[in-house]
Design a protein around this motif. Structure first.
Motif, mmCIF file in Angstrom:
data_model
loop_
_atom_site.group_PDB
_atom_site.id
_atom_site.type_symbol
_atom_site.label_atom_id
_atom_site.label_comp_id
_atom_site.label_asym_id
_atom_site.label_seq_id
_atom_site.Cartn_x
_atom_site.Cartn_y
_atom_site.Cartn_z
ATOM 1 N N ALA A 138 6.045 -19.921 28.682
ATOM 2 C CA ALA A 138 5.281 -19.038 28.066
ATOM 3 C C ALA A 138 4.779 -20.102 26.648
ATOM 4 O O ALA A 138 5.613 -20.602 26.057
ATOM 5 N N PRO A 139 3.806 -19.080 26.097
ATOM 6 C CA PRO A 139 3.058 -19.418 24.159
ATOM 7 C C PRO A 139 4.309 -19.827 23.491
ATOM 8 O O PRO A 139 4.254 -21.039 22.627
ATOM 9 N N ALA A 140 5.349 -19.256 23.686
ATOM 10 C CA ALA A 140 5.820 -19.325 22.349
ATOM 11 C C ALA A 140 7.069 -20.132 22.322
ATOM 12 O O ALA A 140 7.545 -20.857 21.201
ATOM 13 N N ASP A 141 7.193 -20.499 23.910
ATOM 14 C CA ASP A 141 7.969 -21.812 23.964
ATOM 15 C C ASP A 141 7.617 -23.094 24.151
ATOM 16 O O ASP A 141 8.142 -24.277 24.062
ATOM 17 N N ARG A 142 6.327 -23.354 24.070
ATOM 18 C CA ARG A 142 5.850 -24.641 24.055
ATOM 19 C C ARG A 142 5.144 -24.629 22.308
ATOM 20 O O ARG A 142 4.787 -25.029 21.584
ATOM 21 N N ILE A 143 6.382 -25.676 22.633
ATOM 22 C CA ILE A 143 7.209 -26.244 20.888
ATOM 23 C C ILE A 143 7.411 -27.669 21.095
ATOM 24 O O ILE A 143 7.686 -28.960 21.885
ATOM 25 N N ALA A 144 5.647 -28.451 20.192
ATOM 26 C CA ALA A 144 6.269 -29.656 20.365
ATOM 27 C C ALA A 144 6.344 -30.470 18.421
ATOM 28 O O ALA A 144 6.559 -30.067 17.699
ATOM 29 N N VAL A 145 7.303 -31.367 18.820
ATOM 30 C CA VAL A 145 7.624 -31.765 17.320
ATOM 31 C C VAL A 145 7.367 -33.519 17.195
ATOM 32 O O VAL A 145 7.192 -34.065 18.047
ATOM 33 N N PHE A 146 6.756 -33.536 16.188
ATOM 34 C CA PHE A 146 6.146 -35.081 16.008
ATOM 35 C C PHE A 146 6.780 -35.369 14.514
ATOM 36 O O PHE A 146 6.377 -35.349 13.098
ATOM 37 N N ASP A 147 7.740 -36.588 14.700
ATOM 38 C CA ASP A 147 7.706 -38.004 13.703
ATOM 39 C C ASP A 147 6.750 -38.008 12.918
ATOM 40 O O ASP A 147 5.288 -38.238 13.712
ATOM 41 N N ASN A 148 6.416 -38.551 12.066
ATOM 42 C CA ASN A 148 5.352 -38.587 10.681
ATOM 43 C C ASN A 148 5.019 -40.439 10.676
ATOM 44 O O ASN A 148 3.903 -41.141 11.324
ATOM 45 N N ASP A 149 5.560 -40.995 9.875
ATOM 46 C CA ASP A 149 5.848 -42.090 9.810
ATOM 47 C C ASP A 149 6.073 -43.066 10.145
ATOM 48 O O ASP A 149 6.602 -43.131 11.383
ATOM 49 N N GLY A 150 4.459 -43.696 10.910
ATOM 50 C CA GLY A 150 4.293 -44.729 12.146
ATOM 51 C C GLY A 150 4.628 -43.729 13.378
ATOM 52 O O GLY A 150 4.346 -44.140 14.514
ATOM 53 N N THR A 151 4.309 -42.540 13.805
ATOM 54 C CA THR A 151 3.586 -41.321 14.590
ATOM 55 C C THR A 151 2.436 -40.721 14.416
ATOM 56 O O THR A 151 1.832 -41.523 15.220
ATOM 57 N N LEU A 152 2.509 -40.615 13.078
ATOM 58 C CA LEU A 152 0.959 -40.081 13.004
ATOM 59 C C LEU A 152 0.208 -40.777 11.800
ATOM 60 O O LEU A 152 -1.122 -40.015 11.971
ATOM 61 N N TRP A 153 1.220 -41.116 11.367
ATOM 62 C CA TRP A 153 0.268 -41.992 10.314
ATOM 63 C C TRP A 153 1.173 -44.174 10.117
ATOM 64 O O TRP A 153 2.246 -43.971 10.322
ATOM 65 N N THR A 166 3.004 -27.162 16.970
ATOM 66 C CA THR A 166 2.908 -28.156 16.562
ATOM 67 C C THR A 166 3.852 -28.501 14.749
ATOM 68 O O THR A 166 3.698 -27.490 14.113
ATOM 69 N N PHE A 167 3.990 -28.608 15.363
ATOM 70 C CA PHE A 167 5.933 -29.382 13.912
ATOM 71 C C PHE A 167 5.464 -31.179 13.626
ATOM 72 O O PHE A 167 5.669 -31.931 14.735
ATOM 73 N N ILE A 168 5.801 -31.002 12.320
ATOM 74 C CA ILE A 168 6.283 -32.625 11.543
ATOM 75 C C ILE A 168 7.868 -32.326 11.965
ATOM 76 O O ILE A 168 8.675 -31.506 11.327
ATOM 77 N N VAL A 169 8.586 -34.110 12.053
ATOM 78 C CA VAL A 169 9.441 -33.356 12.233
ATOM 79 C C VAL A 169 9.963 -35.304 11.742
ATOM 80 O O VAL A 169 10.704 -36.042 12.527
ATOM 81 N N SER A 170 10.240 -35.113 10.421
ATOM 82 C CA SER A 170 9.872 -36.401 9.186
ATOM 83 C C SER A 170 11.159 -36.727 8.574
ATOM 84 O O SER A 170 11.508 -36.209 7.974
ATOM 85 N N GLY A 171 11.587 -38.175 8.187
ATOM 86 C CA GLY A 171 12.930 -38.276 7.831
ATOM 87 C C GLY A 171 12.061 -38.757 6.262
ATOM 88 O O GLY A 171 13.297 -38.207 4.566
ATOM 89 N N GLY A 172 10.863 -38.814 5.968
ATOM 90 C CA GLY A 172 10.219 -38.122 4.509
ATOM 91 C C GLY A 172 10.772 -37.273 4.179
ATOM 92 O O GLY A 172 10.863 -35.941 5.126
ATOM 93 N N SER A 173 10.476 -36.743 2.826
ATOM 94 C CA SER A 173 10.592 -35.539 2.002
ATOM 95 C C SER A 173 9.331 -34.541 1.925
ATOM 96 O O SER A 173 8.350 -35.114 2.769
ATOM 97 N N VAL A 174 9.747 -33.234 2.743
ATOM 98 C CA VAL A 174 8.880 -32.426 2.601
ATOM 99 C C VAL A 174 7.442 -32.002 2.018
ATOM 100 O O VAL A 174 6.648 -32.241 1.843
ATOM 101 N N GLU A 175 8.148 -32.467 0.505
ATOM 102 C CA GLU A 175 6.883 -32.349 -0.495
ATOM 103 C C GLU A 175 5.889 -33.657 -0.384
ATOM 104 O O GLU A 175 4.984 -32.962 -1.322
ATOM 105 N N PHE A 176 6.112 -34.011 0.630
ATOM 106 C CA PHE A 176 5.859 -35.725 0.047
ATOM 107 C C PHE A 176 4.169 -35.690 1.507
ATOM 108 O O PHE A 176 3.101 -36.317 1.539
ATOM 109 N N MET A 177 4.843 -34.867 2.439
ATOM 110 C CA MET A 177 3.798 -34.305 3.268
ATOM 111 C C MET A 177 2.704 -32.978 3.488
ATOM 112 O O MET A 177 2.049 -33.363 3.566
ATOM 113 N N ARG A 178 3.669 -31.684 2.331
ATOM 114 C CA ARG A 178 2.369 -30.444 3.095
ATOM 115 C C ARG A 178 1.133 -30.582 1.939
ATOM 116 O O ARG A 178 0.487 -29.868 2.649
#
Lengths: 349, 349
Positions: A76-91, A200-212
């Motif tokens: 179901a769409p509500a459960d289609r959750i995808a998580v992405f690391d940021n550093d090295g994965t998205l940039w 889609t979600f970012i899940v990063s070791g970096g700080s939220v303030e640096f990405m938002r």
């Protein structure tokens, strides 16, 4: 990414702090600033910057399976959750996590107001470029000093300092703003998943303030879908005005085993798809893959030293070792940046 | 709501724990189970369960002002953030926060497996209904014991325990599931704001786990927009399977000065509209109101003892005292449930 190898990071950090990245090579193929913004014909091609091959096929097959109503793998769409690391994965994340470069710049800027740092062994070692001393000191005091550079700032001032830095700082290799260094194939993947009902979600070791400040524009991910590390923040009344100020410590480190915890805290659901590139993403991938039903776990392998950087098991930044072994054992998708991606950055060609 | 007055809460808790709410009166006006689900004519009336008056007018005026393109008070959709307390603001909270009732039921259920609790002064006081002893013990050990009842559970098992409880437990006064006790006028307000480009968030002293299973259906608020208190959670490998298990302590209390901190952590933006009902919402309202541009701060006043409950300055639960004074001083909107709302619950009439 992983933040565990502080000694080596600190060494690289020290180098950058002192040299200011002055070994910068010429920018690559920057002749045309085209953004690939031409309107797509109908139907739009799927993942156009991906070469045909196993990685792309398996992604498309997964998406088709979980979106086919009535199918055995339907989610179901509500459960289609995808998580992405940021550093090295998205940039990119070399030669040092971009946030670390920002924090070191911030530390240098704050140093004149902190004469007591002259007696701080960490600061002295950073200033003196003393890698051996940094090695002996270990990770805790280095992170603690970096956090002190913005301790006591209001969150509004801190946000401004990040935006100002992002607007002016340039990457040493590419001589471009850091926010230019997002991976075009991954941005296409984010769009593709959302077009198929994923959140889609970012899940990063970096700080939220640096990405938002830039994640929504760059990735289409709104601030509440950016999960990351958290420095302490405190409510205060200052001259009758309520403000939030930053404390000197981290309240939460969203890395390694912290990543599934961060996802749980922010969302309370298990993702069905997870994307990473290093050992810091291992537990997030494990938790995702261990759920019932069809799952997607994917690692980006940095094997293109020409167009980007080449590193894996021995790297000080974004070490890919245990997660790679696990990917092989569990048949997760491993993307070769060199052979699976036609283009890495939007500014190429 | 506020969670500061544990002695009185504990007394009420003890009463419930022992009596099982057996003073339940007859359900009110439950003759027709109508859900007011008739399709609305076009254009749909704005806030139909609200009586005409200052509260409704000021809400509509605010929404019109911030959504009028080119107007002096226009706010871009990305910054139209509205935050809502849950207990006492979106649903009832008497005679005791519903989550506390759940936790006490859970404590009773877990007691046979914890013979050591027989020597725990908190448990003994709860069992013995000893209000004086609870008063002397204070808040910390009471919350600590409540948290222990689910410590060590996997998050999946904990989630199931909440869903099971919500499916069967009934409110002592209304003899209905607790999730029937959401306020219809506030649900209309959530819909109205979203229809005008707002993003709506819950910001509750309650735990995220207790709200997420039903918040999307009841309020249209997805899980990542539910901000609340957080118990510790830990990643573990159990028999080769990655699991998240609950720890015995709270990692974050999202109440009072914690609320603006929780908003900052989850979102990094200052809301332009905030809705609460008690002193636990004061700082969230202050931070919202202190922003630049047009702002909306609103308190729900529980003054309808017949249809719901009547309480404010002296209440053990949802105490409205300092925030009420602040609302008067700053001209925030104070909603009278008795005179501003035609209906409180959807099941009425």
């Amino acid at each position: 990414m992983t933040r565990r190898d502080a000694l080596k990071i600190a060494a690289a950090a020290a180098a950058l702090l002192i040299t200011g990245c002055d070994k910068a090579p010429a920018p690559e193929t920057a002749a045309t600033p085209a953004q690939a913004s031409a309107p797509a014909p109908a139907p739009a091609p799927v993942l156009p910057s991906w070469n045909d091959g196993a990685a792309k096929s398996r992604i498309v097959e997964f998406v088709n399976a979980v979106t086919q109503e009535g199918g055995a793998d339907f989610v179901a769409p509500a459960d289609r959750i995808a998580v992405f690391d940021n550093d090295g994965t998205l940039w990119s994340e070399q030669p040092l996590y971009f946030q670390f470069i920002f924090m070191l710049d911030q530390l240098k800027a704050a140093a004149p107001k902190h004469p007591e740092w002259n007696n701080d062994p960490v600061f002295k070692a950073l200033q003196a470029h003393d890698v051996a001393a940094l090695g002996k000191l270990g990770q805790e005091p280095i992170l603690a000093l970096l956090a002190k550079a913005n301790s006591g700032m209001t969150v509004a001032d801190y946000d401004k300092s990040i935006r100002d830095w992002l607007a002016t700082a340039k990457h040493p290799k590419f001589q471009r703003p850091y926010t230019d260094l997002t991976f075009l194939p991954m941005r296409e993947l984010l769009d593709y998943l959302r077009a198929n009902g994923f959140k889609t979600f970012i899940v990063s070791g970096g700080s939220v303030e640096f990405m938002r400040p830039w994640a929504e524009k760059a990735y289409g991910i709104p601030p509440e879908q950016v999960i990351g590390s958290q420095q302490e923040v405190k409510f205060e009344m200052k001259d009758g005005t309520p403000v939030l100020t930053r404390g000197p410590k981290f309240a939460f480190i969203d890395d390694g085993p912290g990543k599934p915890v961060g996802i749980y805290r922010s969302l309370g659901k298990r993702p069905i798809a997870a994307f990473g590139n290093s050992d810091g993403d291992l537990q997030m991938l494990e938790v995702t893959a261990a759920g019932e039903g069809k799952r997607l776990a994917l690692l980006v392998h940095h094997d293109d030293g020409e167009r980007e950087f080449s590193y894996d098991r021995e790297s000080h930044i974004g070490k890919l070792d245990k997660a790679w072994d696990e990917a092989k054992a569990k048949d997760w998708i491993v993307v070769s940046m060199k052979s699976d991606w036609k283009r890495i950055y939007a500014f190429e060609k």
